[in-house]
Write a protein that holds these residues in place. Structure first.
Motif, PDB file in Angstrom:
ATOM      1  N   GLN A 196       0.950  -1.134  -0.226  1.00 36.27           N
ATOM      2  CA  GLN A 196       0.021  -0.022  -0.002  1.00 36.27           C
ATOM      3  C   GLN A 196       0.887   1.073  -0.035  1.00 36.27           C
ATOM      4  OE1 GLN A 196      -3.435   0.084  -0.351  1.00 36.27           O
ATOM      5  NE2 GLN A 196      -2.942   2.487  -0.590  1.00 36.27           N
ATOM      6  N   ALA A 197       1.794   1.311   0.908  1.00 34.87           N
ATOM      7  CA  ALA A 197       2.829   2.416   0.738  1.00 34.87           C
ATOM      8  C   ALA A 197       3.532   2.716  -0.638  1.00 34.87           C
ATOM      9  CB  ALA A 197       3.884   2.255   2.031  1.00 34.87           C
ATOM     10  N   ALA A 198       3.956   1.510  -1.096  1.00 36.41           N
ATOM     11  CA  ALA A 198       4.540   1.621  -2.288  1.00 36.41           C
ATOM     12  C   ALA A 198       3.568   2.107  -3.346  1.00 36.41           C
ATOM     13  CB  ALA A 198       5.084   0.232  -2.885  1.00 36.41           C
ATOM     14  N   TRP A 199       2.294   1.775  -3.356  1.00 33.07           N
ATOM     15  CA  TRP A 199       1.204   2.424  -4.128  1.00 33.07           C
ATOM     16  C   TRP A 199       1.162   3.783  -4.128  1.00 33.07           C
ATOM     17  CZ3 TRP A 199      -0.738   1.516  -8.850  1.00 33.07           C
ATOM     18  CH2 TRP A 199      -1.751   2.318  -9.178  1.00 33.07           C
ATOM     19  N   GLU A 200       1.210   4.108  -2.968  1.00 23.43           N
ATOM     20  CA  GLU A 200       0.915   5.734  -2.631  1.00 23.43           C
ATOM     21  C   GLU A 200       1.885   6.310  -3.177  1.00 23.43           C
ATOM     22  OE1 GLU A 200      -1.953   6.933  -1.556  1.00 23.43           O
ATOM     23  OE2 GLU A 200      -2.614   4.936  -1.256  1.00 23.43           O
ATOM     24  N   LEU A 201       3.187   5.784  -2.996  1.00 23.24           N
ATOM     25  CA  LEU A 201       4.334   6.658  -3.591  1.00 23.24           C
ATOM     26  C   LEU A 201       4.458   6.508  -5.054  1.00 23.24           C
ATOM     27  CD1 LEU A 201       7.097   7.822  -3.055  1.00 23.24           C
ATOM     28  CD2 LEU A 201       8.015   5.773  -2.620  1.00 23.24           C
ATOM     29  N   LEU A 202       4.115   5.677  -5.779  1.00 20.82           N
ATOM     30  CA  LEU A 202       4.166   5.250  -7.051  1.00 20.82           C
ATOM     31  C   LEU A 202       3.161   6.451  -7.650  1.00 20.82           C
ATOM     32  CD1 LEU A 202       4.173   1.677  -7.961  1.00 20.82           C
ATOM     33  CD2 LEU A 202       6.098   3.367  -8.366  1.00 20.82           C
ATOM     34  N   GLN A 240       0.637   5.031 -18.205  1.00 20.35           N
ATOM     35  CA  GLN A 240      -0.230   5.375 -19.177  1.00 20.35           C
ATOM     36  C   GLN A 240       0.121   4.717 -20.483  1.00 20.35           C
ATOM     37  OE1 GLN A 240      -0.478   9.612 -19.225  1.00 20.35           O
ATOM     38  NE2 GLN A 240      -1.782   9.622 -17.631  1.00 20.35           N
ATOM     39  N   GLU A 241       1.491   4.825 -20.833  1.00 21.46           N
ATOM     40  CA  GLU A 241       2.259   4.226 -22.133  1.00 21.46           C
ATOM     41  C   GLU A 241       1.745   2.659 -22.013  1.00 21.46           C
ATOM     42  OE1 GLU A 241       3.531   3.855 -25.548  1.00 21.46           O
ATOM     43  OE2 GLU A 241       3.202   5.731 -24.597  1.00 21.46           O
ATOM     44  N   LEU A 242       2.027   2.072 -20.552  1.00 18.43           N
ATOM     45  CA  LEU A 242       1.706   0.619 -20.725  1.00 18.43           C
ATOM     46  C   LEU A 242       0.328   0.144 -21.070  1.00 18.43           C
ATOM     47  CD1 LEU A 242       2.482  -2.045 -19.701  1.00 18.43           C
ATOM     48  CD2 LEU A 242       1.820  -1.637 -17.417  1.00 18.43           C
ATOM     49  N   GLU A 243      -0.634   1.109 -20.594  1.00 20.09           N
ATOM     50  CA  GLU A 243      -2.074   0.726 -20.675  1.00 20.09           C
ATOM     51  C   GLU A 243      -2.354   0.863 -22.309  1.00 20.09           C
ATOM     52  OE1 GLU A 243      -4.344   3.288 -18.045  1.00 20.09           O
ATOM     53  OE2 GLU A 243      -3.542   2.026 -16.270  1.00 20.09           O
ATOM     54  N   LYS A 244      -1.943   1.997 -23.045  1.00 23.69           N
ATOM     55  CA  LYS A 244      -2.037   2.071 -24.503  1.00 23.69           C
ATOM     56  C   LYS A 244      -1.454   0.922 -25.355  1.00 23.69           C
ATOM     57  CE  LYS A 244      -0.100   5.798 -25.595  1.00 23.69           C
ATOM     58  NZ  LYS A 244       0.393   7.419 -25.922  1.00 23.69           N
ATOM     59  N   THR A 245      -0.197   0.478 -24.804  1.00 18.61           N
ATOM     60  CA  THR A 245       0.580  -0.616 -25.457  1.00 18.61           C
ATOM     61  C   THR A 245      -0.214  -1.894 -25.133  1.00 18.61           C
ATOM     62  OG1 THR A 245       2.427   0.795 -25.297  1.00 18.61           O
ATOM     63  CG2 THR A 245       2.598  -1.596 -25.779  1.00 18.61           C
ATOM     64  N   THR A 246      -0.835  -2.149 -24.118  1.00 16.76           N
ATOM     65  CA  THR A 246      -1.579  -3.250 -23.724  1.00 16.76           C
ATOM     66  C   THR A 246      -2.801  -3.418 -24.681  1.00 16.76           C
ATOM     67  OG1 THR A 246      -0.800  -3.160 -21.566  1.00 16.76           O
ATOM     68  CG2 THR A 246      -2.939  -4.263 -22.053  1.00 16.76           C
ATOM     69  N   LEU A 294       4.464   9.838  -8.239  1.00 19.75           N
ATOM     70  CA  LEU A 294       5.856  10.024  -9.326  1.00 19.75           C
ATOM     71  C   LEU A 294       5.297   9.994 -10.920  1.00 19.75           C
ATOM     72  CD1 LEU A 294       7.963   6.929  -7.871  1.00 19.75           C
ATOM     73  CD2 LEU A 294       8.084   9.228  -7.464  1.00 19.75           C
ATOM     74  N   PRO A 295       5.486  11.364 -11.367  1.00 16.43           N
ATOM     75  CA  PRO A 295       5.094  11.824 -12.538  1.00 16.43           C
ATOM     76  C   PRO A 295       5.683  10.748 -13.589  1.00 16.43           C
ATOM     77  CG  PRO A 295       5.812  13.635 -11.424  1.00 16.43           C
ATOM     78  CD  PRO A 295       6.074  12.606 -10.757  1.00 16.43           C
ATOM     79  N   ASP A 296       6.911  10.412 -13.653  1.00 17.46           N
ATOM     80  CA  ASP A 296       7.483   9.414 -14.424  1.00 17.46           C
ATOM     81  C   ASP A 296       6.557   8.157 -14.572  1.00 17.46           C
ATOM     82  OD1 ASP A 296       9.206  11.184 -15.382  1.00 17.46           O
ATOM     83  OD2 ASP A 296      11.076  10.424 -14.242  1.00 17.46           O
ATOM     84  N   TYR A 297       6.225   7.528 -13.439  1.00 18.70           N
ATOM     85  CA  TYR A 297       5.456   6.410 -13.382  1.00 18.70           C
ATOM     86  C   TYR A 297       4.320   6.442 -13.683  1.00 18.70           C
ATOM     87  CZ  TYR A 297       2.687   2.716 -11.499  1.00 18.70           C
ATOM     88  OH  TYR A 297       1.669   1.523 -11.466  1.00 18.70           O
ATOM     89  N   ASN A 298       3.476   7.647 -13.660  1.00 20.48           N
ATOM     90  CA  ASN A 298       2.101   7.729 -14.019  1.00 20.48           C
ATOM     91  C   ASN A 298       2.223   7.767 -15.732  1.00 20.48           C
ATOM     92  OD1 ASN A 298       0.720   8.056 -11.625  1.00 20.48           O
ATOM     93  ND2 ASN A 298       1.521   9.838 -11.476  1.00 20.48           N
ATOM     94  N   GLU A 299       3.466   8.446 -16.371  1.00 18.81           N
ATOM     95  CA  GLU A 299       3.624   8.290 -17.810  1.00 18.81           C
ATOM     96  C   GLU A 299       3.847   7.108 -18.235  1.00 18.81           C
ATOM     97  OE1 GLU A 299       6.420  11.454 -18.979  1.00 18.81           O
ATOM     98  OE2 GLU A 299       5.534  13.057 -17.601  1.00 18.81           O
ATOM     99  N   ALA A 300       4.491   6.341 -17.542  1.00 17.15           N
ATOM    100  CA  ALA A 300       4.902   4.975 -18.017  1.00 17.15           C
ATOM    101  C   ALA A 300       3.610   4.225 -17.740  1.00 17.15           C
ATOM    102  CB  ALA A 300       6.160   4.377 -16.970  1.00 17.15           C
TER     103      ALA A 300
END
Length: 87
Positions: free
Chosen positions: A17-23, A34-40, A26-32
């Motif tokens: 849960q703490a890792a998810w809240e931290l992630l 979104q890219e993962l979801e598009k590619t999926t 992180l703007p880079d994580y959010n961008e990654a």
């Protein structure tokens, strides 16, 4: 032993849960992500839902073992105990 296992499982949940809240911060994580979801979606459309879902289940199972191993090593658990926990 039972208390130790309960503590480890509770700590694993709290850590996840703490890792998810931290992630999420992180703007880079959010961008990654979104890219993962598009590619999926692109891959799923190309190979079909069933093939993609079979691959995803296998991939997530492997990732789960890898993450639990890193977590257990971070707790300093012995290998024998880690194997028993992951059965």
């Amino acid at each position: 032993m039972e208390d130790l296992l309960k503590n480890i499982l509770r700590q694993e949940t709290e850590t996840a849960q703490a890792a998810w809240e931290l992630l999420k911060t992180l703007p880079d994580y959010n961008e990654a992500r979104q890219e993962l979801e598009k590619t999926t979606e692109v891959i799923r459309a190309q190979v079909g839902f069933q093939s993609y879902e079979a691959w995803e289940r296998a991939w997530l199972a492997c990732c789960s073992y890898e993450l639990r191993t890193y977590f257990a090593l971070g707790l300093g658990l012995r290998r024998e105990f880690m194997r028993e926990l992951m059965l």
